[in-house]
Design an enzyme around this catalytic site. Structure first.
Site, PDB file in Angstrom:
ATOM      1  N   TYR A   4      -6.806  -4.430  -8.478  1.00 57.15           N
ATOM      2  CA  TYR A   4      -6.208  -4.621  -7.146  1.00 57.15           C
ATOM      3  C   TYR A   4      -6.016  -3.273  -6.456  1.00 57.15           C
ATOM      4  O   TYR A   4      -6.454  -3.068  -5.318  1.00 57.15           O
ATOM      5  CB  TYR A   4      -4.869  -5.347  -7.270  1.00 57.15           C
ATOM      6  CG  TYR A   4      -4.085  -5.397  -5.980  1.00 57.15           C
ATOM      7  CD1 TYR A   4      -4.387  -6.330  -4.999  1.00 57.15           C
ATOM      8  CD2 TYR A   4      -3.022  -4.518  -5.751  1.00 57.15           C
ATOM      9  CE1 TYR A   4      -3.669  -6.386  -3.810  1.00 57.15           C
ATOM     10  CE2 TYR A   4      -2.293  -4.564  -4.573  1.00 57.15           C
ATOM     11  CZ  TYR A   4      -2.627  -5.497  -3.601  1.00 57.15           C
ATOM     12  OH  TYR A   4      -1.916  -5.539  -2.418  1.00 57.15           O
TER      13      TYR A   4
ATOM     14  N   LYS B 283      -7.930  -1.918  -3.148  1.00 58.40           N
ATOM     15  CA  LYS B 283      -7.147  -1.605  -1.949  1.00 58.40           C
ATOM     16  C   LYS B 283      -7.433  -0.179  -1.493  1.00 58.40           C
ATOM     17  O   LYS B 283      -7.459   0.099  -0.287  1.00 58.40           O
ATOM     18  CB  LYS B 283      -5.651  -1.800  -2.211  1.00 58.40           C
ATOM     19  CG  LYS B 283      -5.224  -3.242  -2.409  1.00 58.40           C
ATOM     20  CD  LYS B 283      -5.367  -4.095  -1.161  1.00 58.40           C
ATOM     21  CE  LYS B 283      -4.256  -3.840  -0.165  1.00 58.40           C
ATOM     22  NZ  LYS B 283      -4.305  -4.779   0.983  1.00 58.40           N
TER      23      LYS B 283
END
Length: 386
Positions: free
Chosen positions: A148, A152
């Site tokens: 994640y 990002k």
């Protein structure tokens, strides 16, 4: 926010907690709202809201939603916490490919402003950071403990790189900025707080970990909504596009020990606050084991890990940031909030202590729980050393 009276705002992930709260705030200021999400809003949305159901991974659906927007808030993401963090394929498809779709659609349809909701994690990977600022470099991608955070970072880089992209027919350029919020809280938050309350009510929250002096940050949803509105306004010509190409850390600006932050929630629901404190290294090791087990059996049984490695670092290692840039360039002035509203929200929905055990009973349960916890961790050590 002056431009809200006439502008049309599209919000990806607009039916989520932050997205919908932002939509309502903009609507109260006179803006037109388009919500783009995979599911309709749980709340009864004002009739003037336009809801476009779609998948951010599908360019045609993104393009249809963005057509006609003046400004886009790109909030949609996947893989922030829990078992979601372990689905690498979906995380990359949503966070990287989805962001590329949004950027492409903005350029092709002449959208002049884009505010991207990023995360602290683009610079943090378990190292101590005290009063860091936006001059910190991105954490090298291979050092991120979770996919994640890695995706990002890639998405934020793509957004900031797209700043200044020419729009069709010489109509101007795309102005982009990114906000890097801390952990979000507030009444009705549905991602983190219910999971924490669930652990409390099931008796799992029996210990804390890390240095009691470690500090992290949180941001109340309304402060984060305000930051998004200010960032979008700072992309306008009237504000000399001052936020264009920039990233900003956003929090309440009050570093606090992670577990002390949640003490009012634990005690407000009638539960004792844990006294036992374990080392971060032990909890990190158990989180690593849990992730390995999930990797093996997840395809057959997608259980919810108690904690992931990233969650251990985010909650047990000091990392907090200066708001000086956001204050100077956006006019960001966070208001003070506490967990009183959150406690009342949960109590109004039937949460809270329904039975009480004796101090001796709690102590015995704590000892049994921690003994089992440590036994599981150390049972793996001989295997590691082989």
């Amino acid at each position: 926010m002056e431009n809200a009276r006439t502008d049309t705002f599209l919000i990806t992930g607009g039916c989520g907690y932050l997205g919908y709260r932002l939509a309502c705030s903009l609507h109260r200021k006179g803006a037109k709202i388009i919500l783009f999400d995979t599911v309709p809003p749980k709340q009864e949305a004002p009739e003037v809201f336009t809801f476009v159901q779609g998948d951010i991974r599908e360019y045609a659906q993104v393009e249809e939603a963005i057509a006609g927007a003046d400004c886009v808030f790109h909030i949609a993401s996947y893989g922030m916490s829990g078992r979601e963090q372990l689905d690498r394929h979906l995380i990359e498809a949503v966070n990287v490919q989805g962001t590329e779709n949004v950027l492409r659609a903005c350029v092709e349809h002449g959208v002049s402003r884009l505010v991207y909701t990023s995360t602290f994690n683009v610079v943090f990977g378990g190292q101590v950071i005290e009063n860091g600022n936006e001059s910190l470099p991105y954490l090298p991608l291979h050092l991120h403990p979770d996919h994640y955070s890695r995706t990002k970072s890639l998405a934020e880089m793509a957004v900031l790189k797209a700043d200044g992209a020419a729009l069709p027919d010489g109509s101007g350029v795309l102005r982009c900025c990114a906000l890097r919020p801390a952990g979000i809280y507030g009444p009705g938050e549905q991602r983190h707080l219910p999971r924490i309350v669930g652990y409390i009510e099931k008796g799992i929250f029996r210990f804390v970990y890390g240095d009691p002096g470690s500090l992290v940050e949180f941001v109340h949803v309304d402060n984060l909504v305000m930051a998004h509105e200010l960032a979008a306004e700072a992309l306008t010509p009237e504000k000399q596009h001052r936020s264009a190409g920039q990233a900003y850390f956003i929090s309440d600006g009050r570093p606090v020990n992670n577990f002390e932050f949640f003490r009012p929630l634990v005690e407000g629901l009638g539960y004792p606050f844990p006294k036992l404190c374990l080392p971060v290294s032990l909890i990190y090791f158990v989180a690593f084991l849990t992730e390995m087990i999930h990797h093996l059996i997840g395809p057959f049984y997608n259980f919810q890990p108690l904690l992931t490695r990233t969650e251990v670092y985010k909650t047990g290692v000091t990392h907090y940031f200066s708001m000086a840039k956001a204050k100077a360039e956006l006019g960001y002035d966070p208001r003070e909030y506490n967990l009183d509203e959150v406690v009342q929200w949960f109590r109004s929905r039937g949460h809270g202590r329904k039975c009480h055990t004796s101090s001796l009973g709690r102590l015995l349960r704590d000892i049994l729980f921690v003994s089992a916890f440590v036994a599981v961790a150390f049972s793996f050590l001989p295997v590691v050393g082989m």
